[in-house]
Design an enzyme around this catalytic site. Structure first.
Site, PDB file in Angstrom:
ATOM      1  N   HIS A 161     -69.727 -56.497 -18.256  1.00 40.23           N
ATOM      2  CA  HIS A 161     -69.587 -57.651 -19.076  1.00 40.23           C
ATOM      3  C   HIS A 161     -68.849 -58.632 -17.552  1.00 40.23           C
ATOM      4  CE1 HIS A 161     -69.060 -58.924 -23.296  1.00 40.23           C
ATOM      5  NE2 HIS A 161     -68.108 -60.080 -22.479  1.00 40.23           N
ATOM      6  N   HIS A 185     -71.440 -58.727 -28.781  1.00 43.15           N
ATOM      7  CA  HIS A 185     -69.988 -58.804 -29.452  1.00 43.15           C
ATOM      8  C   HIS A 185     -69.597 -58.219 -30.399  1.00 43.15           C
ATOM      9  CE1 HIS A 185     -69.971 -60.966 -25.135  1.00 43.15           C
ATOM     10  NE2 HIS A 185     -68.526 -61.057 -25.583  1.00 43.15           N
ATOM     11  N   GLU A 192     -63.785 -56.618 -31.268  1.00 45.04           N
ATOM     12  CA  GLU A 192     -62.709 -57.472 -30.630  1.00 45.04           C
ATOM     13  C   GLU A 192     -61.968 -58.075 -31.573  1.00 45.04           C
ATOM     14  OE1 GLU A 192     -63.980 -60.601 -27.749  1.00 45.04           O
ATOM     15  OE2 GLU A 192     -62.470 -60.673 -27.136  1.00 45.04           O
ATOM     16  N   ASP A 244     -64.890 -59.304 -18.105  1.00 49.69           N
ATOM     17  CA  ASP A 244     -64.941 -61.031 -19.223  1.00 49.69           C
ATOM     18  C   ASP A 244     -64.830 -62.082 -18.282  1.00 49.69           C
ATOM     19  OD1 ASP A 244     -65.688 -61.391 -21.672  1.00 49.69           O
ATOM     20  OD2 ASP A 244     -63.423 -60.915 -22.534  1.00 49.69           O
TER      21      ASP A 244
HETATM   22 ZN   LIG Z   1     -67.305 -60.918 -23.555  1.00 51.19          ZN
END
Ligand SMILES: [Zn+2]
Length: 347
Positions: free
Chosen positions: A16, A200, A203, A281
């Site tokens: 990721h 995704h 989150e 990320d």
């Molecule tokens: Zn991401």
């Protein structure tokens, strides 16, 4: 005295990592200077900006910073430099395999169109892989703020480049906007073309967004997915089907998804048997890279070296790396654990 093994030496896969977000801060300064782009203080101060993406304004601010950084990537040479440096940083952190995520649409205007942008990115990946020895593949990510038809175009493009290193299809940006279902056709195209579905979810939005990724997009991996921790039934489902969550602890804290590293539910997922692949990320904006995520598991959650080795194994197993590379990486993880750690005095 306690024994501490070096987490940078622990072999792992990095699943990721976003394209512009992987940039070294010094490189951003260089490129901004080259193109006369004025960077906001948040990108030049040397410390990660404080962002709170739990409200839409905070997320917008994060996206704006990301857009400014991306606007400094204007030539094939810039793209090559970005990928090579990302690979070098990954190698330094013990990565054996990197799957980097990119929406080529956003680079297309400066690189001569969508297809040339895709080609330039894949060329850069091939070259960086050759130069650093790191296995690198690409996830093409659609943007959920855009029209689902755009996502279908991207999915076809991704499938056409499967033989050049595209291994998966993702969906990024604000989970609170639109529905995963709107993108089901694009994901069907990607899956039919042999690509992994890795959107995704879980989150900025809760467990329902993870369920949508599973039900509507047949996700084989979930970008983040941490908020599945709020739903025991969902955890059981992820564990039963072996769906790996690409968990990015430093990012979660930087974006205010959790207040502090201790609050990221790494233990909950781990104990529930949900496979994880820790990821950075957007190191450019969040200030830490791959090995640092394992440091958080160790420092904030008390993961033992045996558990950290298991996390690393989970990342390798969830990767699209060829069998041979996986076998070697898994054997080297065992060797890392078997070797005595460096001894350092405590207290
Ligand atoms: Zn991401």
């Amino acid at each position: 005295m306690e024994r501490v093994r070096d987490l940078r030496q622990l072999p792992k896969a990095h699943l990721h990592l976003h394209f512009t977000g992987s940039m070294r801060p010094a490189t951003l300064l260089d490129l901004a200077d080259k193109y006369g782009v004025h960077l906001p203080d948040a990108l030049t101060s040397g410390t990660p900006p404080r962002l709170s993406a739990t409200d839409e304004r905070g997320w917008f601010r994060f996206q704006r910073l990301y857009d400014i950084a991306r606007s400094c990537l204007r030539s094939p040479e810039d793209i090559q430099r970005l990928v090579r440096e990302a690979a070098e940083e990954d190698v330094r952190d013990g990565s054996r395999w990197l799957e980097i995520q990119v929406d080529p649409t956003s680079y297309a205007p400066r690189l001569g169109g969508l297809i040339p942008a895709m080609e330039i990115i894949l060329d850069a990946v091939e070259r960086a892989s050759r130069d650093t020895g790191l296995g690198i593949r690409v996830l093409v990510a659609a943007n959920r703020m855009k029209h689902p038809l755009d996502a279908r175009t991207l999915a076809r493009l991704a499938v056409r480049h499967a033989d050049r290193g595209v291994v998966g299809f993702g969906l990024s940006n604000d989970e609170r906007r639109g529905l995963a279902r709107d993108f089901d056709r694009a994901f069907a195209i990607a899956r039919d073309g042999g690509l992994l579905s890795a959107p995704h979810g879980g989150e900025l939005s809760g467990p329902a967004s993870v369920r949508d990724c599973l039900d509507d997009l047949h996700a084989g991996r979930i970008g983040h997915g941490v908020r599945a921790a709020e739903d025991p039934e969902l955890l059981r489902r992820l564990a039963a089907h072996g769906v790996t969550c690409e968990v990015c602890p430093a990012s979660n804290v930087a974006l205010g998804v959790y207040g502090k590293p201790e609050d990221v539910p790494l233990r909950t997922l781990y104990e529930a048997g949900v496979p994880m692949a820790l990821g950075a990320d957007d190191p450019l904006l969040f200030g830490s890279r791959l090995a640092a995520q394992y440091e958080i598991a160790r420092g904030a959650h008390g993961f033992t070296d045996a558990e950290l080795a298991e996390l690393a194994r989970q990342s390798v197993r969830a990767s699209r790396a060829p069998e041979e590379l996986r076998r070697t990486a898994l054997a080297d993880i065992d060797a890392w654990l078997a070797a005595p750690g460096r001894t350092r005095p405590t207290g």
